[in-house]
Design a protein around this motif. Sequence first.
Motif, PDB file in Angstrom:
ATOM      1  N   LYS A   1      29.679 -36.272  29.168  1.00  0.00           N
ATOM      2  CA  LYS A   1      31.155 -36.277  29.216  1.00  0.00           C
ATOM      3  C   LYS A   1      31.740 -36.574  27.834  1.00  0.00           C
ATOM      4  N   VAL A   2      31.073 -35.995  26.833  1.00  0.00           N
ATOM      5  CA  VAL A   2      31.558 -36.141  25.462  1.00  0.00           C
ATOM      6  C   VAL A   2      32.064 -34.783  24.982  1.00  0.00           C
ATOM      7  N   LYS A   3      33.287 -34.775  24.443  1.00  0.00           N
ATOM      8  CA  LYS A   3      33.826 -33.538  23.863  1.00  0.00           C
ATOM      9  C   LYS A   3      33.470 -33.512  22.387  1.00  0.00           C
ATOM     10  N   LEU A   4      32.748 -32.472  21.987  1.00  0.00           N
ATOM     11  CA  LEU A   4      32.317 -32.344  20.588  1.00  0.00           C
ATOM     12  C   LEU A   4      33.041 -31.166  19.951  1.00  0.00           C
ATOM     13  N   SER A   5      33.566 -31.376  18.749  1.00  0.00           N
ATOM     14  CA  SER A   5      34.189 -30.261  18.024  1.00  0.00           C
ATOM     15  C   SER A   5      33.848 -30.379  16.543  1.00  0.00           C
ATOM     16  N   ASN A   6      34.399 -29.475  15.745  1.00  0.00           N
ATOM     17  CA  ASN A   6      34.167 -29.537  14.301  1.00  0.00           C
ATOM     18  C   ASN A   6      34.922 -30.695  13.654  1.00  0.00           C
ATOM     19  N   HIS A   7      35.738 -31.400  14.446  1.00  0.00           N
ATOM     20  CA  HIS A   7      36.521 -32.524  13.908  1.00  0.00           C
ATOM     21  C   HIS A   7      35.932 -33.878  14.266  1.00  0.00           C
ATOM     22  N   GLY A   8      35.208 -33.930  15.382  1.00  0.00           N
ATOM     23  CA  GLY A   8      34.699 -35.228  15.819  1.00  0.00           C
ATOM     24  C   GLY A   8      34.197 -35.160  17.248  1.00  0.00           C
TER      25      GLY A   8
END
Length: 401
Positions: free
Chosen positions: A358-365
Amino acid sequence: KLEETSPNEYQDNKFVCQRATPLKHHNTKFTDALEILERHAVYVDSTQRDSRALAFRRAACALKSYPKQITRIEEASKLSSVGNHSKKEILENGSSDEVQDILSSEFFKTMEVFSSIYGCGPATARKWYEKGYRSIADVHHAVSDGMKLTEQQTMGFKYHSDLVKPVPKEEAINIKDIVIKELSKIQPNCIVELVGGYRRGKLSGHDVDILITHQNNSKVEGLLHKLVERLEKLDLMVGRNPHFESKTLYLKSVKGIGEGSQRQGGHMDSLDHCFCMFQMGKSFENEKVEHSCMQTTGEADETGTSTGSSSSEQMAAVVRRVDLIVAPHKQFPFALLGWTGSKQFNRSLRDYAWKVLKVKLSNHGMWDHKHIPVRQVEATSEQEIFHELKLEYRDPHDRNA
Ligand code: DCP
Ligand code: MG
């Protein structure tokens, strides 16, 4: 020759990011065939990328990370990502009638040509095919009859013969060095990484992706703008980048640039970035300008003076696609991970992070949604991101999904 290891060590995990996927592997015969099936599936229905095309890609990924050459169908059958259609390909030894038919079909051949044009995604390629166009010349005729192209497609056509030539790694490094040199004159101590396929060990690519940051956040702001202005003065950039005319350098202004960007757009990040084209090898003037810059800043060095004319005489002029991306230092490890790819590796990593943790990962964090209120999880390196995601660290060379 690749060394084979025991398949007992192979983990048929659900997520590609849980395994090492090297560039060189034992099952190229099958993965090449599966990649044709995948591309064909995208061409047939570019909205269905999530189903058929992805199934072929997942099967190819399983074979890429399998530690030995698959010889028996039972072996492939044990791999959960290899579905029936892909199995058939393996049974037929990677050269099924289906693949042969696709390769020789007018549809596939035409779609391959149209898709090789910068700014032309599968939807446009298909639209042109359906209008009856079968060649670049046909599209040219349509354009002279009034069909509109996007700014990117116009550039894509203009430099098509250059842009289809692979960029050798040495030239990518050369381009990175030019960027470093120009950056050093604007802002000392920038951190610059060659990302994309090269960082995963590829020896050539279709473009050059360069990620930039600085430890001091205040130095990051406006940096890309200054860099682009400087590169433009060196007469290195071709075309006009519409986003720089408006002097807004954020993705907000880059987002709307049509289909070509949708292909890139999978990033969905809003880091400052500039998609541009460099004229390489034309370099007499470039060399001179550079040289005079070096002298004024007192940075003249041996290499700068000695490479000069002889190398530029030999090098044929060629236009290259370059992506420049600037990230705030805090976001740098996430941007590095995202821009290193592969695209499929990223997809798997994000999928895993969300479904398992349940972790959202993106190029920002990354953001922990199990925690209420949602909590941002910081990381100062790629290693730390993998650690936080409870994954074994994967070297970029093992992210070739
Ligand atoms: N990327 C992504 N999603 C996309 C496009 C790109 O996650 N829709 C990421 C992964 C890519 C990286 O950005 O590896 C760079 O994009 P490229 O399209 O340049 O891909 P590569 O550098 O891997 O390929 P090539 O060697 O052909 O340039
Ligand atoms: Mg690339």
